[in-house]
Design a protein around this motif. Structure first.
Motif, PDB file in Angstrom:
ATOM      1  N   VAL A   1       0.851  -1.190   0.000  1.00  0.00           N
ATOM      2  CA  VAL A   1       0.000   0.000   0.000  1.00  0.00           C
ATOM      3  C   VAL A   1       0.887   1.241   0.000  1.00  0.00           C
ATOM      4  N   TYR A   2       0.689   2.086  -1.015  1.00  0.00           N
ATOM      5  CA  TYR A   2       1.464   3.333  -1.152  1.00  0.00           C
ATOM      6  C   TYR A   2       0.720   4.501  -0.519  1.00  0.00           C
ATOM      7  N   ALA A   3      -0.595   4.488  -0.667  1.00  0.00           N
ATOM      8  CA  ALA A   3      -1.426   5.551  -0.095  1.00  0.00           C
ATOM      9  C   ALA A   3      -2.801   4.974   0.177  1.00  0.00           C
ATOM     10  N   THR A   4      -3.455   5.479   1.199  1.00  0.00           N
ATOM     11  CA  THR A   4      -4.793   4.991   1.523  1.00  0.00           C
ATOM     12  C   THR A   4      -5.644   6.135   2.046  1.00  0.00           C
ATOM     13  N   THR A   5      -6.906   6.107   1.690  1.00  0.00           N
ATOM     14  CA  THR A   5      -7.836   7.101   2.210  1.00  0.00           C
ATOM     15  C   THR A   5      -9.189   6.434   2.423  1.00  0.00           C
ATOM     16  N   VAL A   6      -9.953   6.963   3.347  1.00  0.00           N
ATOM     17  CA  VAL A   6     -11.277   6.416   3.623  1.00  0.00           C
ATOM     18  C   VAL A   6     -12.315   7.309   2.968  1.00  0.00           C
ATOM     19  N   VAL A   7     -13.184   6.703   2.190  1.00  0.00           N
ATOM     20  CA  VAL A   7     -14.254   7.432   1.513  1.00  0.00           C
ATOM     21  C   VAL A   7     -15.565   7.040   2.174  1.00  0.00           C
ATOM     22  N   ARG A   8     -16.299   8.058   2.643  1.00  0.00           N
ATOM     23  CA  ARG A   8     -17.570   7.779   3.314  1.00  0.00           C
ATOM     24  C   ARG A   8     -18.722   8.169   2.395  1.00  0.00           C
ATOM     25  N   GLY A   9     -19.611   7.215   2.188  1.00  0.00           N
ATOM     26  CA  GLY A   9     -20.750   7.468   1.310  1.00  0.00           C
ATOM     27  C   GLY A   9     -22.030   6.968   1.943  1.00  0.00           C
ATOM     28  N   ARG A  10     -23.104   6.987   1.181  1.00  0.00           N
ATOM     29  CA  ARG A  10     -24.400   6.548   1.701  1.00  0.00           C
ATOM     30  C   ARG A  10     -24.378   5.098   2.147  1.00  0.00           C
ATOM     31  N   ASP A  11     -23.561   4.304   1.453  1.00  0.00           N
ATOM     32  CA  ASP A  11     -23.531   2.868   1.748  1.00  0.00           C
ATOM     33  C   ASP A  11     -22.493   2.521   2.804  1.00  0.00           C
TER      34      ASP A  11
ATOM     35  N   ALA B   1     -18.558   3.318   4.705  1.00  0.00           N
ATOM     36  CA  ALA B   1     -17.200   3.731   4.366  1.00  0.00           C
ATOM     37  C   ALA B   1     -16.471   2.613   3.640  1.00  0.00           C
ATOM     38  N   HIS B   2     -15.629   3.003   2.712  1.00  0.00           N
ATOM     39  CA  HIS B   2     -14.704   2.038   2.121  1.00  0.00           C
ATOM     40  C   HIS B   2     -13.389   2.764   1.894  1.00  0.00           C
ATOM     41  N   ASN B   3     -12.359   2.019   1.674  1.00  0.00           N
ATOM     42  CA  ASN B   3     -11.084   2.690   1.435  1.00  0.00           C
ATOM     43  C   ASN B   3     -10.749   2.705  -0.051  1.00  0.00           C
ATOM     44  N   VAL B   4      -9.932   3.667  -0.401  1.00  0.00           N
ATOM     45  CA  VAL B   4      -9.348   3.730  -1.739  1.00  0.00           C
ATOM     46  C   VAL B   4      -7.838   3.736  -1.535  1.00  0.00           C
ATOM     47  N   VAL B   5      -7.164   2.848  -2.216  1.00  0.00           N
ATOM     48  CA  VAL B   5      -5.719   2.741  -2.032  1.00  0.00           C
ATOM     49  C   VAL B   5      -4.996   2.868  -3.365  1.00  0.00           C
ATOM     50  N   LEU B   6      -3.759   3.304  -3.262  1.00  0.00           N
ATOM     51  CA  LEU B   6      -2.811   3.140  -4.355  1.00  0.00           C
ATOM     52  C   LEU B   6      -1.875   2.030  -3.929  1.00  0.00           C
ATOM     53  N   VAL B   7      -1.752   1.014  -4.780  1.00  0.00           N
ATOM     54  CA  VAL B   7      -0.901  -0.122  -4.461  1.00  0.00           C
ATOM     55  C   VAL B   7       0.279  -0.146  -5.433  1.00  0.00           C
ATOM     56  N   ASP B   8       1.480  -0.258  -4.878  1.00  0.00           N
ATOM     57  CA  ASP B   8       2.669  -0.474  -5.699  1.00  0.00           C
ATOM     58  C   ASP B   8       2.862  -1.978  -5.848  1.00  0.00           C
ATOM     59  N   LEU B   9       2.620  -2.471  -7.053  1.00  0.00           N
ATOM     60  CA  LEU B   9       2.818  -3.899  -7.299  1.00  0.00           C
ATOM     61  C   LEU B   9       4.318  -4.211  -7.357  1.00  0.00           C
ATOM     62  N   ASP B  10       4.657  -5.407  -6.920  1.00  0.00           N
ATOM     63  CA  ASP B  10       6.065  -5.811  -6.951  1.00  0.00           C
ATOM     64  C   ASP B  10       6.617  -5.810  -8.380  1.00  0.00           C
ATOM     65  N   ASP B  11       5.696  -5.894  -9.355  1.00  0.00           N
ATOM     66  CA  ASP B  11       6.118  -5.919 -10.756  1.00  0.00           C
ATOM     67  C   ASP B  11       6.543  -4.543 -11.267  1.00  0.00           C
ATOM     68  N   GLY B  12       6.278  -3.485 -10.480  1.00  0.00           N
ATOM     69  CA  GLY B  12       6.788  -2.185 -10.873  1.00  0.00           C
ATOM     70  C   GLY B  12       5.758  -1.186 -11.362  1.00  0.00           C
ATOM     71  N   PHE B  13       4.485  -1.455 -11.154  1.00  0.00           N
ATOM     72  CA  PHE B  13       3.484  -0.453 -11.520  1.00  0.00           C
ATOM     73  C   PHE B  13       2.593  -0.163 -10.328  1.00  0.00           C
TER      74      PHE B  13
ATOM     75  N   ALA C   1      -3.187   0.528   6.255  1.00  0.00           N
ATOM     76  CA  ALA C   1      -2.101   1.469   6.488  1.00  0.00           C
ATOM     77  C   ALA C   1      -1.079   1.443   5.355  1.00  0.00           C
ATOM     78  N   ILE C   2      -0.439   2.579   5.170  1.00  0.00           N
ATOM     79  CA  ILE C   2       0.663   2.657   4.217  1.00  0.00           C
ATOM     80  C   ILE C   2       1.724   1.627   4.610  1.00  0.00           C
ATOM     81  N   GLY C   3       2.209   0.910   3.634  1.00  0.00           N
ATOM     82  CA  GLY C   3       3.231  -0.094   3.893  1.00  0.00           C
ATOM     83  C   GLY C   3       2.675  -1.497   4.071  1.00  0.00           C
ATOM     84  N   ASP C   4       1.344  -1.614   4.220  1.00  0.00           N
ATOM     85  CA  ASP C   4       0.740  -2.948   4.345  1.00  0.00           C
ATOM     86  C   ASP C   4       1.024  -3.776   3.098  1.00  0.00           C
ATOM     87  N   ARG C   5       1.344  -5.042   3.299  1.00  0.00           N
ATOM     88  CA  ARG C   5       1.499  -5.960   2.168  1.00  0.00           C
ATOM     89  C   ARG C   5       0.127  -6.515   1.810  1.00  0.00           C
TER      90      ARG C   5
END
Ligand SMILES: [Zn+2]
Length: 133
Positions: A69-79, A81-93, A108-112
């Motif tokens: 996990v590179y970045a994470t944020t919690v989005v709260r909506g009518r349904d 909360a859920h999170n939105v993450v940016l994940v750095d894949l081991d393959d390089g993207f 959390a940032i850094g989670d595998r």
């Protein structure tokens, strides 16, 4: 007047629509990305030109699905909360997705994490990679 070989048709469709190739991979439980044959960049989301060097020499590879996990944020909506993450894949993207399983704020940032598809096979999501803890 022979009909075109199915393989050739599939290749033509892949060339026309990289997004379609990506979705076809998801339906088989695979996370596919592109790698540039010219500059070796990992390319995601799928596209027709390498964003780094501009060539069309993009080949498909299957990701290991393991990332951090590179970045994470919690989005709260009518349904709820859920999170939105940016994940750095081991393959390089890096890709935008969500982590399913833990409470949204517990990611959390850094989670595998490890890729999987949703039950309908349409969406790439991630889950905690338990063996890394
Ligand atoms: Zn390139």
């Amino acid at each position: 007047m022979n009909p075109p070989a199915p393989h050739g048709v599939a290749e033509a469709q892949e060339h026309r629509s990289p997004a379609l190739t990506h979705r076809a991979g998801l339906s088989r439980g695979e996370l596919r990305y592109q790698r540039c044959a010219h500059c070796a960049s990992a390319v995601f989301p799928p596209r027709t030109l390498c964003p780094d060097c501009g060539t069309q020499q993009l080949g498909w590879e299957r990701s290991t699905g393991d990332g951090t996990v590179y970045a994470t944020t919690v989005v709260r909506g009518r349904d709820g909360a859920h999170n939105v993450v940016l994940v750095d894949l081991d393959d390089g993207f890096r890709m935008m997705s969500r982590v399913e399983g833990p409470a949204p704020q517990d990611v959390a940032i850094g989670d595998r994490v490890r890729f999987r598809t949703t039950a309908d096979g349409d969406t790439a999501v991630f889950e905690p990679k338990e063996d890394a803890r």
